[in-house]
Design an enzyme around this catalytic site. Structure first.
Site, PDB file in Angstrom:
ATOM      1  N   PHE A   1     -13.554  69.940 156.129  1.00 15.50           N
ATOM      2  CA  PHE A   1     -13.861  70.466 154.801  1.00 15.50           C
ATOM      3  C   PHE A   1     -12.743  71.425 154.390  1.00 15.50           C
ATOM      4  O   PHE A   1     -12.111  72.039 155.253  1.00 15.50           O
ATOM      5  CB  PHE A   1     -15.183  71.238 154.825  1.00 15.50           C
ATOM      6  CG  PHE A   1     -16.359  70.391 155.228  1.00 15.50           C
ATOM      7  CD1 PHE A   1     -17.181  69.823 154.260  1.00 15.50           C
ATOM      8  CD2 PHE A   1     -16.640  70.146 156.571  1.00 15.50           C
ATOM      9  CE1 PHE A   1     -18.264  69.030 154.620  1.00 15.50           C
ATOM     10  CE2 PHE A   1     -17.720  69.350 156.936  1.00 15.50           C
ATOM     11  CZ  PHE A   1     -18.530  68.795 155.964  1.00 15.50           C
TER      12      PHE A   1
ATOM     13  N   THR B   1     -16.199  65.916 160.480  1.00 17.47           N
ATOM     14  CA  THR B   1     -15.729  65.945 159.090  1.00 17.47           C
ATOM     15  C   THR B   1     -14.957  67.230 158.870  1.00 17.47           C
ATOM     16  O   THR B   1     -15.310  68.279 159.394  1.00 17.47           O
ATOM     17  CB  THR B   1     -16.908  65.822 158.098  1.00 17.47           C
ATOM     18  OG1 THR B   1     -17.538  64.557 158.297  1.00 17.47           O
ATOM     19  CG2 THR B   1     -16.451  65.912 156.653  1.00 17.47           C
TER      20      THR B   1
END
Ligand SMILES: O=C(O)C(=O)C[C@]1(C(=O)O)C=C[C@@H](O)C=C1
Length: 368
Positions: A270, A268
């Site tokens: 960010f 992921t």
């Protein structure tokens, strides 16, 4: 005759001597950081928010990149950079502790990303929703915010992109985290008793095949975050949670099974959001949002300047604009800094065909 083997005592003496030297050097470095703070204050080195810029993302990226490039081993470059990350984090805290808001609750992957990027000396504050992280930074209650923006298997996080549309905040950094999910249970739960599995909807989706194969009959329950799932199962003897290491540690859960994500390179990305623009670090990305007029060839017109200048696009996302039905905006990430002449020229050409171009920020490509 072979050389006399080195003894454990001798090696420990050597380590003690090296540690004393490291101690002296780290303290000397910390003293330098204190002087840096004085120099910055004397120079009135303030950012767009009117505050002295103690935290310098571009400098931190340069320090970490140099450490990785010069690392002689045997420790891996990433490991060495993590050690220096913590040293710098502690040095910055001497200048001024950095305050961050992140998408909580405590134990989420976003908290893990925040600490990976800023180090353990950062003061962190969990928020219940992405738009609350934006608001907390806008209100000046914290200097920076950390929010997820895209996952390698599940795609973009729309709440984050939509929050940018109504905000003046800028992107000052990115951090990519490998996401490892574990199946976690409380102290009184046995594997064969698990009939419910809690997690965030995205995490359930990222482990779908594993769940189909191993727990086809367990009920899957989507909750607001993985950390919330972990909190919930502590006291439910027939339930398990899917969450990461931080949540497992925080709620003292047992790992029934590790790394159950379907895709081995599940990660992921960010974003770090704040008030100030970041100068070029030498290896940067820029994020923009572009509104195009609703006419044939709009997408071609949008991409043409990038193609002409051979700019490397790293992401293009479309979102409905808030200004009415069937109007779309494009979120575009590309390599380069807005102050590079080539990028300035590209943006200028883009402005000639777009209804609106907003630069969300130029920031160092994630190092760790
Ligand atoms: O170089 C600076 O501007 C510093 O403040 C020093 C230092 C460091 O420890 O190296 C600390 C904090 C900044 O974010 C960047 C670097």
């Amino acid at each position: 005759m072979a050389d006399k083997a080195v003894t454990l005592d001798e090696l420990r003496q050597r380590i003690d001597t090296i540690d004393s030297e490291l101690l002296r050097l780290i303290s000397e470095r910390a003293g330098c950081a204190q002087q840096v703070a004085e120099v910055k204050m004397a120079a009135g080195d303030v950012g767009e928010d009117g505050q002295v810029q103690f935290y310098r993302p571009e400098r931190e990226a340069q320090v970490l990149r140099r450490i990785m490039a010069d690392n002689p081993g045997p420790l891996k470059g990433e490991e060495m950079a993590r050690l220096f990350r913590e040293i710098m984090s502690a040095c910055l805290a001497l200048e001024q502790p950095i305050r961050l808001a992140y998408l909580g609750p405590e134990g989420t992957f976003t908290q893990q990303a925040a600490l990976k990027h800023f180090g353990d000396s950062a003061v962190t504050k969990p928020m219940a929703a992405i738009d609350e992280v934006f608001r907390e930074v806008e209100a000046g209650a914290v200097q920076y915010g950390v929010v997820p923006v895209e996952n390698s298997t599940e795609g973009v996080i729309n709440h984050t992109l939509d929050s940018f549309m109504g905000s003046q905040l800028k992107i000052s950094g990115e951090v990519v985290l490998r996401i490892h999910h574990h199946l976690l249970v409380g102290p009184n739960t046995r594997r064969e008793k698990i009939s419910r599995i809690y997690s965030h909807a995205q995490s359930l989706a990222q482990c779908r095949k594993w769940l189909d194969a191993h727990f086809p009959h367990a009920e899957r329950i989507a909750v607001s975050s993985n950390a919330e799932a972990a909190r919930q199962v502590r006291t439910e003897w027939h339930s398990a949670a899917i969450a990461g290491d931080m949540a497992a540690k925080l709620y003292e859960l047992e790992k029934v099974e590790e790394k159950i994500e379907d895709s081995p390179d599940n990660s992921t990305r960010f974003l770090i959001i704040g008030d100030s623009s970041v100068p070029a670090s030498g290896d940067d990305k820029t994020s923009i949002v572009v509104a195009m007029r609703n006419q044939p060839g709009a997408l071609h017109d949008l991409l043409a300047p990038f193609h002409r200048h051979q700019i490397d696009l790293t992401r293009v996302e479309t979102r409905p604009s808030r200004s009415g039905a069937w109007n779309y905006v494009f979120f575009i990430d590309f390599r380069g800094h807005r102050d590079d002449p080539l990028i300035t020229e590209t943006l200028e050409e883009l402005r000639q065909c777009a209804a609106d171009v907003k630069v969300l920020g130029s920031y160092p490509v994630g190092v760790l």
